[in-house]
Design a protein around this motif. Sequence first.
Motif, PDB file in Angstrom:
ATOM      1  N   GLY A 107       1.066  -1.559   0.014  1.00  0.00           N
ATOM      2  CA  GLY A 107       0.150  -0.082   0.466  1.00  0.00           C
ATOM      3  C   GLY A 107       0.548   1.569  -0.342  1.00  0.00           C
ATOM      4  N   GLN A 108       2.139   0.831   0.613  1.00  0.00           N
ATOM      5  CA  GLN A 108       2.974   2.137   0.365  1.00  0.00           C
ATOM      6  C   GLN A 108       3.283   3.431  -1.489  1.00  0.00           C
ATOM      7  OE1 GLN A 108       6.164  -0.027   2.815  1.00  0.00           O
ATOM      8  NE2 GLN A 108       5.933   2.427   3.558  1.00  0.00           N
ATOM      9  N   ALA A 109       3.654   4.429  -1.788  1.00  0.00           N
ATOM     10  CA  ALA A 109       3.815   4.378  -2.671  1.00  0.00           C
ATOM     11  C   ALA A 109       4.398   3.647  -3.453  1.00  0.00           C
ATOM     12  CB  ALA A 109       3.263   6.050  -3.513  1.00  0.00           C
ATOM     13  N   SER A 110       5.655   3.296  -3.229  1.00  0.00           N
ATOM     14  CA  SER A 110       6.117   2.736  -4.342  1.00  0.00           C
ATOM     15  C   SER A 110       6.732   1.630  -4.414  1.00  0.00           C
ATOM     16  CB  SER A 110       7.977   2.536  -3.393  1.00  0.00           C
ATOM     17  OG  SER A 110       8.144   1.976  -1.581  1.00  0.00           O
ATOM     18  N   GLN A 111       5.370   0.947  -3.715  1.00  0.00           N
ATOM     19  CA  GLN A 111       5.310  -0.786  -4.383  1.00  0.00           C
ATOM     20  C   GLN A 111       3.764  -1.309  -4.152  1.00  0.00           C
ATOM     21  OE1 GLN A 111       7.182  -2.881  -4.508  1.00  0.00           O
ATOM     22  NE2 GLN A 111       8.865  -1.598  -3.677  1.00  0.00           N
ATOM     23  N   SER A 112       3.183  -0.309  -5.085  1.00  0.00           N
ATOM     24  CA  SER A 112       1.946   0.540  -5.484  1.00  0.00           C
ATOM     25  C   SER A 112       1.181  -1.138  -5.767  1.00  0.00           C
ATOM     26  CB  SER A 112       1.309   1.271  -6.236  1.00  0.00           C
ATOM     27  OG  SER A 112       1.758   1.437  -7.003  1.00  0.00           O
ATOM     28  N   ALA A 132      -6.771  -0.321   7.126  1.00  0.00           N
ATOM     29  CA  ALA A 132      -6.159  -0.533   6.632  1.00  0.00           C
ATOM     30  C   ALA A 132      -5.243  -0.912   8.248  1.00  0.00           C
ATOM     31  CB  ALA A 132      -5.482   0.427   5.409  1.00  0.00           C
ATOM     32  N   LEU A 133      -5.058  -0.060   8.928  1.00  0.00           N
ATOM     33  CA  LEU A 133      -4.629  -0.686  10.255  1.00  0.00           C
ATOM     34  C   LEU A 133      -4.882  -1.476  10.806  1.00  0.00           C
ATOM     35  CD1 LEU A 133      -5.603   2.773  12.740  1.00  0.00           C
ATOM     36  CD2 LEU A 133      -3.369   2.822  11.154  1.00  0.00           C
ATOM     37  N   TRP A 134      -5.807  -2.263  10.791  1.00  0.00           N
ATOM     38  CA  TRP A 134      -5.868  -4.085  10.473  1.00  0.00           C
ATOM     39  C   TRP A 134      -5.264  -4.822   9.175  1.00  0.00           C
ATOM     40  CZ3 TRP A 134      -8.477  -0.459  12.824  1.00  0.00           C
ATOM     41  CH2 TRP A 134      -8.288  -0.799  14.775  1.00  0.00           C
ATOM     42  N   LYS A 135      -4.999  -3.858   8.308  1.00  0.00           N
ATOM     43  CA  LYS A 135      -4.653  -4.976   7.461  1.00  0.00           C
ATOM     44  C   LYS A 135      -3.409  -6.531   7.422  1.00  0.00           C
ATOM     45  CE  LYS A 135      -3.146  -3.101   3.660  1.00  0.00           C
ATOM     46  NZ  LYS A 135      -2.738  -2.017   2.422  1.00  0.00           N
ATOM     47  N   GLY A 136      -3.937  -7.448   6.687  1.00  0.00           N
ATOM     48  CA  GLY A 136      -2.727  -8.394   7.167  1.00  0.00           C
ATOM     49  C   GLY A 136      -3.777  -9.291   8.737  1.00  0.00           C
ATOM     50  N   PHE A 137      -5.057  -8.883   8.933  1.00  0.00           N
ATOM     51  CA  PHE A 137      -5.581  -9.554  10.484  1.00  0.00           C
ATOM     52  C   PHE A 137      -5.703 -11.224  10.353  1.00  0.00           C
ATOM     53  CE2 PHE A 137      -8.783 -11.075  12.897  1.00  0.00           C
ATOM     54  CZ  PHE A 137      -9.145 -10.438  13.769  1.00  0.00           C
ATOM     55  N   PHE A 138      -6.033 -11.959   9.456  1.00  0.00           N
ATOM     56  CA  PHE A 138      -5.505 -12.519   9.481  1.00  0.00           C
ATOM     57  C   PHE A 138      -4.692 -13.655   9.225  1.00  0.00           C
ATOM     58  CE2 PHE A 138      -9.965 -12.213   7.836  1.00  0.00           C
ATOM     59  CZ  PHE A 138     -10.830 -12.506   9.039  1.00  0.00           C
ATOM     60  N   PRO A 139      -3.658 -13.275   8.760  1.00  0.00           N
ATOM     61  CA  PRO A 139      -2.091 -13.730   8.746  1.00  0.00           C
ATOM     62  C   PRO A 139      -1.365 -13.570   9.883  1.00  0.00           C
ATOM     63  CG  PRO A 139      -2.744 -11.959   6.878  1.00  0.00           C
ATOM     64  CD  PRO A 139      -3.337 -12.667   7.509  1.00  0.00           C
ATOM     65  N   TYR A 140      -2.026 -12.400  10.060  1.00  0.00           N
ATOM     66  CA  TYR A 140      -1.261 -11.990  11.440  1.00  0.00           C
ATOM     67  C   TYR A 140      -1.959 -13.117  12.795  1.00  0.00           C
ATOM     68  CZ  TYR A 140      -0.171  -8.860  15.531  1.00  0.00           C
ATOM     69  OH  TYR A 140       0.014  -8.366  16.965  1.00  0.00           O
ATOM     70  N   TYR A 141      -3.377 -13.154  12.978  1.00  0.00           N
ATOM     71  CA  TYR A 141      -3.638 -14.373  13.990  1.00  0.00           C
ATOM     72  C   TYR A 141      -3.798 -15.752  13.591  1.00  0.00           C
ATOM     73  CZ  TYR A 141      -7.014 -16.858  16.830  1.00  0.00           C
ATOM     74  OH  TYR A 141      -7.868 -17.684  17.754  1.00  0.00           O
ATOM     75  N   ILE A 169      -1.573   6.511   6.717  1.00  0.00           N
ATOM     76  CA  ILE A 169      -1.786   4.641   7.006  1.00  0.00           C
ATOM     77  C   ILE A 169      -3.542   5.176   6.729  1.00  0.00           C
ATOM     78  CG2 ILE A 169      -2.603   2.461   7.871  1.00  0.00           C
ATOM     79  CD1 ILE A 169       0.073   2.608   8.171  1.00  0.00           C
ATOM     80  N   VAL A 170      -4.255   6.264   7.852  1.00  0.00           N
ATOM     81  CA  VAL A 170      -5.430   6.452   7.451  1.00  0.00           C
ATOM     82  C   VAL A 170      -5.626   7.022   6.129  1.00  0.00           C
ATOM     83  CG1 VAL A 170      -7.519   7.356   9.252  1.00  0.00           C
ATOM     84  CG2 VAL A 170      -5.874   5.753  10.645  1.00  0.00           C
ATOM     85  N   LYS A 171      -4.605   8.148   6.195  1.00  0.00           N
ATOM     86  CA  LYS A 171      -5.240   9.005   5.152  1.00  0.00           C
ATOM     87  C   LYS A 171      -5.519   9.153   3.585  1.00  0.00           C
ATOM     88  CE  LYS A 171      -3.714  13.234   3.289  1.00  0.00           C
ATOM     89  NZ  LYS A 171      -2.414  14.682   3.130  1.00  0.00           N
ATOM     90  N   ASN A 172      -4.322   7.891   3.863  1.00  0.00           N
ATOM     91  CA  ASN A 172      -3.798   7.445   2.206  1.00  0.00           C
ATOM     92  C   ASN A 172      -4.189   6.215   2.201  1.00  0.00           C
ATOM     93  OD1 ASN A 172      -2.390   9.374   1.802  1.00  0.00           O
ATOM     94  ND2 ASN A 172      -0.409   8.570   2.914  1.00  0.00           N
TER      95      ASN A 172
END
Length: 309
Positions: free
Chosen positions: A43-48, A266-275, A258-261
């Motif tokens: 989600g970062q601009a350099s790796q969209s 997105a603050l919980w991006k990757g929730f399932f692999p994280y859990y 993160i919230v703006k862009n």
Amino acid sequence: MGDKEPKRIPNYVKFAFGGASGMMATVFVQPLDLIKNRLQLSGQASQSAEPKTSMQVVRSIIKNEGIRTIYTGLSAGLLRQATYTTTRLGIYTWLFESFSKEGVPPNFLTKAALGMLSGMCGAFIGTPAEVALIRMTADGRLPLAERRNYKNVFNALLRIYREEGLLTLWRGAVPTMGRAMVVNGAQLASYSQAKQSLVNTGYFQEGILLHFMASMISGLVTTAASMPVDIAKTRIQNMKNIDGKPEFKGPLDVLGKIVKNEGVFALWKGFFPYYFRLGPHTVITFIFLEQMNGAYNKYILKQEGVGAL
């Protein structure tokens, strides 16, 4: 004569068991850590154009980097457990016993406070390995010319020290310690509380089933509570300098961008692999820890039916 006080496992053994249980769990869940880190950095601009889901990440890794890549960063993951988990579980089990009066465990708020304190201490000790782990698992998502290509965790630590300075090894220490306080306050306290509550139902007794159920409950609570802090930590530790300036000013800057862009979820991006990483890691860690403590109590101290937490 009154009943004798039960013998206690020495503190150095508690520390060793804590680290060993975390390292054994990491061997099982390292691929999930890699997926989680890749998703949190997407989600970062350099790796969209990066993969945006767990399955897309897995397919991309296997296709572009080879299946063996799923264990990238294992040496850093093991060192992280040897430092972070050894410290946090060792301190927690020691404090837990110290605050237990006549066999009665401390209340939930005290457990949470003990977990936060032990997690903060462990995180500071484990931050260099954490920085190496984030960078090693993230390397494959970068263009070839930008990859760091660390050979192993010791090569990573040495190169970071030589190329970027000693303090870079503790980059992101504040959000790492903040995350650890949230994780441990939630994880260790909810594990102890869930275990105690399950025993009180009358359907469970000391054993692997009790440890498994308590660990799964603990993992879910911990995931929901800690993800925003974790994503801030991950991006800070992986960031590079742009025109001589750090990419982010601090944890709040990361979260704000993160919230703006990318949106608040997105603050919980990757929730399932994280859990699915944290849940099994919690389960395996506590099962190994409980079994090692049980074996020590049974064969060394000659007493049975004593749990770890």
